[in-house]
Every structure is written in structure tokens, then in C-alpha cells.
Design a protein around this motif. Structure first.
Motif, PDB file in Angstrom:
ATOM      1  N   ARG A  52     117.116 -34.343 -97.923  1.00 43.43           N
ATOM      2  CA  ARG A  52     118.194 -34.169 -96.930  1.00 43.43           C
ATOM      3  C   ARG A  52     119.353 -35.093 -97.245  1.00 43.43           C
ATOM      4  O   ARG A  52     120.518 -34.704 -97.148  1.00 43.43           O
ATOM      5  CB  ARG A  52     117.671 -34.453 -95.526  1.00 43.43           C
ATOM      6  CG  ARG A  52     117.039 -33.272 -94.840  1.00 43.43           C
ATOM      7  CD  ARG A  52     116.769 -33.538 -93.364  1.00 43.43           C
ATOM      8  NE  ARG A  52     116.025 -34.759 -93.110  1.00 43.43           N
ATOM      9  CZ  ARG A  52     114.706 -34.864 -93.148  1.00 43.43           C
ATOM     10  NH1 ARG A  52     113.970 -33.816 -93.429  1.00 43.43           N
ATOM     11  NH2 ARG A  52     114.108 -36.004 -92.890  1.00 43.43           N
ATOM     12  N   THR A  53     119.067 -36.319 -97.623  1.00 43.65           N
ATOM     13  CA  THR A  53     120.104 -37.303 -97.903  1.00 43.65           C
ATOM     14  C   THR A  53     120.906 -36.928 -99.151  1.00 43.65           C
ATOM     15  O   THR A  53     122.136 -36.920 -99.125  1.00 43.65           O
ATOM     16  CB  THR A  53     119.493 -38.707 -98.070  1.00 43.65           C
ATOM     17  OG1 THR A  53     118.861 -39.072 -96.846  1.00 43.65           O
ATOM     18  CG2 THR A  53     120.541 -39.741 -98.433  1.00 43.65           C
ATOM     19  N   LEU A  54     120.217 -36.623-100.222  1.00 41.21           N
ATOM     20  CA  LEU A  54     120.914 -36.369-101.483  1.00 41.21           C
ATOM     21  C   LEU A  54     121.552 -34.987-101.553  1.00 41.21           C
ATOM     22  O   LEU A  54     122.507 -34.793-102.316  1.00 41.21           O
ATOM     23  CB  LEU A  54     119.972 -36.575-102.668  1.00 41.21           C
ATOM     24  CG  LEU A  54     119.447 -37.998-102.873  1.00 41.21           C
ATOM     25  CD1 LEU A  54     118.596 -38.072-104.130  1.00 41.21           C
ATOM     26  CD2 LEU A  54     120.573 -39.021-102.912  1.00 41.21           C
ATOM     27  N   SER A  55     121.074 -34.037-100.774  1.00 42.27           N
ATOM     28  CA  SER A  55     121.646 -32.695-100.849  1.00 42.27           C
ATOM     29  C   SER A  55     122.908 -32.544-100.004  1.00 42.27           C
ATOM     30  O   SER A  55     123.633 -31.568-100.145  1.00 42.27           O
ATOM     31  CB  SER A  55     120.616 -31.640-100.456  1.00 42.27           C
ATOM     32  OG  SER A  55     120.194 -31.811 -99.134  1.00 42.27           O
ATOM     33  N   ASP A  56     123.201 -33.512 -99.146  1.00 44.58           N
ATOM     34  CA  ASP A  56     124.401 -33.484 -98.310  1.00 44.58           C
ATOM     35  C   ASP A  56     125.389 -34.513 -98.844  1.00 44.58           C
ATOM     36  O   ASP A  56     125.055 -35.688 -98.967  1.00 44.58           O
ATOM     37  CB  ASP A  56     124.017 -33.799 -96.859  1.00 44.58           C
ATOM     38  CG  ASP A  56     125.206 -33.748 -95.932  1.00 44.58           C
ATOM     39  OD1 ASP A  56     125.960 -34.750 -95.871  1.00 44.58           O
ATOM     40  OD2 ASP A  56     125.390 -32.724 -95.262  1.00 44.58           O
ATOM     41  N   GLU A  57     126.606 -34.075 -99.142  1.00 46.99           N
ATOM     42  CA  GLU A  57     127.590 -34.974 -99.773  1.00 46.99           C
ATOM     43  C   GLU A  57     127.927 -36.189 -98.911  1.00 46.99           C
ATOM     44  O   GLU A  57     128.040 -37.300 -99.432  1.00 46.99           O
ATOM     45  CB  GLU A  57     128.869 -34.193-100.094  1.00 46.99           C
ATOM     46  CG  GLU A  57     128.659 -33.136-101.130  1.00 46.99           C
ATOM     47  CD  GLU A  57     129.725 -32.055-101.124  1.00 46.99           C
ATOM     48  OE1 GLU A  57     129.886 -31.419-102.179  1.00 46.99           O
ATOM     49  OE2 GLU A  57     130.366 -31.836-100.071  1.00 46.99           O
ATOM     50  N   VAL A  58     128.069 -35.999 -97.625  1.00 43.26           N
ATOM     51  CA  VAL A  58     128.418 -37.119 -96.745  1.00 43.26           C
ATOM     52  C   VAL A  58     127.271 -38.120 -96.679  1.00 43.26           C
ATOM     53  O   VAL A  58     127.474 -39.330 -96.803  1.00 43.26           O
ATOM     54  CB  VAL A  58     128.819 -36.622 -95.340  1.00 43.26           C
ATOM     55  CG1 VAL A  58     129.050 -37.795 -94.393  1.00 43.26           C
ATOM     56  CG2 VAL A  58     130.058 -35.736 -95.411  1.00 43.26           C
ATOM     57  N   TYR A  59     126.045 -37.613 -96.507  1.00 44.94           N
ATOM     58  CA  TYR A  59     124.883 -38.504 -96.460  1.00 44.94           C
ATOM     59  C   TYR A  59     124.653 -39.192 -97.805  1.00 44.94           C
ATOM     60  O   TYR A  59     124.256 -40.354 -97.856  1.00 44.94           O
ATOM     61  CB  TYR A  59     123.614 -37.751 -96.047  1.00 44.94           C
ATOM     62  CG  TYR A  59     123.616 -37.281 -94.615  1.00 44.94           C
ATOM     63  CD1 TYR A  59     124.250 -37.982 -93.605  1.00 44.94           C
ATOM     64  CD2 TYR A  59     122.963 -36.103 -94.262  1.00 44.94           C
ATOM     65  CE1 TYR A  59     124.244 -37.542 -92.303  1.00 44.94           C
ATOM     66  CE2 TYR A  59     122.946 -35.655 -92.953  1.00 44.94           C
ATOM     67  CZ  TYR A  59     123.593 -36.379 -91.984  1.00 44.94           C
ATOM     68  OH  TYR A  59     123.571 -35.943 -90.683  1.00 44.94           O
ATOM     69  N   ARG A  60     124.897 -38.450 -98.900  1.00 41.09           N
ATOM     70  CA  ARG A  60     124.728 -39.040-100.227  1.00 41.09           C
ATOM     71  C   ARG A  60     125.734 -40.172-100.433  1.00 41.09           C
ATOM     72  O   ARG A  60     125.394 -41.234-100.950  1.00 41.09           O
ATOM     73  CB  ARG A  60     124.899 -37.982-101.321  1.00 41.09           C
ATOM     74  CG  ARG A  60     124.619 -38.504-102.706  1.00 41.09           C
ATOM     75  CD  ARG A  60     124.767 -37.448-103.807  1.00 41.09           C
ATOM     76  NE  ARG A  60     124.566 -36.097-103.365  1.00 41.09           N
ATOM     77  CZ  ARG A  60     125.463 -35.114-103.534  1.00 41.09           C
ATOM     78  NH1 ARG A  60     126.604 -35.334-104.150  1.00 41.09           N
ATOM     79  NH2 ARG A  60     125.200 -33.893-103.095  1.00 41.09           N
ATOM     80  N   ALA A  61     126.965 -39.959 -99.995  1.00 39.88           N
ATOM     81  CA  ALA A  61     127.989 -41.007-100.106  1.00 39.88           C
ATOM     82  C   ALA A  61     127.579 -42.237 -99.292  1.00 39.88           C
ATOM     83  O   ALA A  61     127.659 -43.370 -99.771  1.00 39.88           O
ATOM     84  CB  ALA A  61     129.341 -40.473 -99.636  1.00 39.88           C
TER      85      ALA A  61
END
Length: 172
Positions: free
Chosen positions: A64-73
Motif C-alpha cells: 500500500r505504501t509503495l504503490s501510492d505515490e504520495v505515501y511512497r514520498a
């Protein structure tokens, strides 16, 4: 968000950079789930079942974290121990705020029967989001974490605005 104990990039065997290979992330995700899904441990001792369940929870959280750009940032910033609360207090530039306010007002006042105008506005919001995303990538890759944090905040604002605009476009 504090950095989790598990390194999500290492978990999925990815380089710890903003622009990742989404297909590689998905392949690693499904391979890990296939290998460690709790159902595979149904006949095993309780401790192994609990470990498998916790590991799968970490895999799901990481995905979930890495697949979403905002969460990954946000995750990349937290890995660098950037104080996100301080960054939020510092805020974004006044030019960005004015742009965002203008976009929100235009979205709120757009008429439902003007589909072409709404699509243009949606594209404009998406263009601003993409620009902030690209600026984040450059700042992060150069180690300019303060600038990256500002871009992350812009991404947060714009992703929410995009979500509202897309929902309204579908609903009208």
C-alpha cells in the motif's frame, strides 16, 4: 508517520528511490503473498502461524505504501528522518496556495453540464500534480529533503483535489 521497522524497499527487492517499477513491485508482492500467506501455515505451530500473519500484514502495508505515490514520498522522507510535522508547519509557497485555491474555486463553480470545461480543469489539476511529483523525484534524488518535503505537501493537496474532481466528474 514514523518509519516502520521493516524496510519496504528491501522487502520487495527494489532500490530505495521514488520512481519504482510498478510491475516489479506487483510481481514481488504476489510472490511474497503466495509464499507466506497464512493459509499455507494452517497446519503449522501457532508461532509459525502468527509470524506468517504478521509478515503478510507487513507485506500488505508495504505494498500500500509503495504503490501510492504520495505515501511512497512520505515513506522516503521518513526514511531520511525528515521532520514531517516541521515541514508542514513551514508550509508550501504562497504561489502554490493561490493556485490551489483558484483550482478549488473553479472546480466548485463549474457547471455539471459543461463536461469539456470540467475535463480541462481535471487535466490542469493532474498537470500540477505531475509537476509536483517530478519535482519531488528530482529533489529526493539530489538529497534536497527540505524541497522534497515541500513537494510532498503539494502532492498531498493536489491528490485530494484530484480525487474530488474525479469523483464529481463520475457523479455528474
Amino acid at each position: 508517520m514514523s518509519a516502520p521497522a521493516r524496510d519496504y524497499f528491501a522487502l520487495f527487492q527494489l532500490e530505495p528511490v521514488f520512481k519504482i517499477d510498478d510491475a516489479a513491485l506487483k510481481r514481488a508482492y504476489y510472490a511474497l503473498l503466495d509464499q507466506f500467506h497464512p493459509d499455507r501455515f494452517a497446519g503449522k505451530p501457532q508461532v509459525e502461524q502468527r509470524l506468517a500473519a504478521q509478515f503478510c500484514a507487513d507485506v500488505n502495508s508495504g505494498f500500500r505504501t509503495l504503490s501510492d505515490e504520495v505515501y511512497r514520498a512520505e515513506y522516503l522522507l521518513s526514511r531520511q528522518q525528515v521532520d514531517l510535522q516541521a515541514a508542514e508547519r513551514e508550509g508550501v509557497g504562497s504561489e502554490f496556495l493561490m493556485t490551489q485555491i483558484s483550482l478549488r474555486e473553479r472546480l466548485a463553480s463549474s457547471e455539471s453540464d459543461q463536461a469539456e470545461e470540467r475535463e480541462q480543469l481535471l487535466q490542469e489539476i493532474n498537470d500540477h500534480y505531475t509537476a509536483s511529483l517530478e519535482q519531488f523525484d528530482v529533489a529526493a534524488s539530489e538529497g534536497h529533503w527540505r524541497d522534497a518535503a515541500r513537494c510532498w505537501q503539494e502532492m498531498c493537496y493536489l491528490s485530494k483535489l484530484l480525487e474530488v474532481a474525479q469523483t464529481e466528474s463520475r457523479g455528474r
